[in-house]
Enzyme design. Structure first.
Site, PDB file in Angstrom:
ATOM      1  N   HIS A 120      10.263 -30.930  -4.721  1.00 44.30           N
ATOM      2  CA  HIS A 120       9.023 -30.811  -5.471  1.00 44.30           C
ATOM      3  C   HIS A 120       8.191 -32.088  -5.332  1.00 44.30           C
ATOM      4  O   HIS A 120       8.679 -33.107  -4.845  1.00 44.30           O
ATOM      5  CB  HIS A 120       9.301 -30.539  -6.956  1.00 44.30           C
ATOM      6  N   LYS A 166       6.573 -34.189 -10.736  1.00 47.97           N
ATOM      7  CA  LYS A 166       7.425 -33.310 -11.524  1.00 47.97           C
ATOM      8  C   LYS A 166       8.385 -34.168 -12.346  1.00 47.97           C
ATOM      9  O   LYS A 166       9.094 -35.016 -11.809  1.00 47.97           O
ATOM     10  CB  LYS A 166       8.191 -32.342 -10.626  1.00 47.97           C
TER      11      LYS A 166
END
Length: 233
Positions: free
Chosen positions: A131, A135
């Protein structure tokens, strides 16, 4: 439909764009510093906030009689508490670790593959998730859902980010700039490897799924999942 956005980061703004394109209205844009919530003109609330504010956001919407769609991860230690609060207030709640329609199909594939692999010896399983660097939680909620499906169907007893024991499923969590989300499950043996992979090309798929879920849940009562929205599984 009138939508309250509980969380107005990148996901909240993507949801706003899609909701407006689908002829909905945005009645509230709450951030982490918002203390007053006016749900008087709201049909559905969509929560993509941060772990420290998610529970409060969800409870305030439920208390106001507003159905809640939540995609915030990192707060699930309080999940049962929120479900109990929803039930005691005759509310409406839907949580998903990932609202992408493709990912929810991927969940079904993962569950079925893990059932098939449970009867085959000699394979070790691992999950890799990638990600963007903003995040906040690791592993991702999607990776946890995938791991829990595998654990339910195989010899594994739990998952870990560290070096695994023989009965632990290893999740490798990587953070790379500008990666919306990639999840890959691999079964390795001395003979061969089997992999399934989902790659998100943008956040639009997550946002679209959340808006579709909001459209579906309006005027309903109870606790639901994306399986209900998509009529799968």
């Amino acid at each position: 439909m009138n939508i309250a956005l509980l969380g107005y980061g990148r996901m909240g703004k993507s949801i706003e764009t899609i909701a407006l394109d689908r002829n909905h209205n945005i009645t509230l844009k709450a951030t982490s510093s918002t203390t007053t919530f006016d749900f008087s003109e709201t049909d559905v609330a969509i929560d993509f906030s941060i772990p420290s504010t998610a529970v409060n956001n969800i409870k305030k919407a439920i208390e106001a009689g507003v159905p809640v769609i939540s995609g915030t991860t990192g707060w699930l230690d309080h999940y049962d508490e929120v479900l109990d609060y929803c039930k005691s207030n005759n509310g409406t709640f839907l949580y998903a670790s990932n609202f992408s329609l493709g990912v929810n199909i991927f969940f079904e594939i993962n569950s079925r593959l893990s059932q098939l692999m449970a009867s085959v010896e000699g394979y070790d399983t691992e999950i890799e998730e990638i990600h963007h660097t903003q995040k906040l939680d690791a592993p991702s909620g999607t990776a946890i859902t995938l791991a829990e499906q595998i654990i339910d169907n195989t010899r594994y007893k739990g998952w870990t980010l560290n070096k695994p024991n023989s009965d632990e499923l290893h999740i490798e969590a990587k953070r790379i700039p500008e990666v919306p989300g990639t999840h890959e499950i691999t079964y390795n043996s001395e003979i061969d490897s089997i992999s399934i992979k989902h790659t998100a090309h943008s956040r639009q798929g997550f946002a679209l799924g959340a808006v579709i879920a909001a459209e579906w849940i309006k005027d309903k009562k109870g606790i639901f999942s994306m399986k209900d929205v998509l009529n799968i599984g």
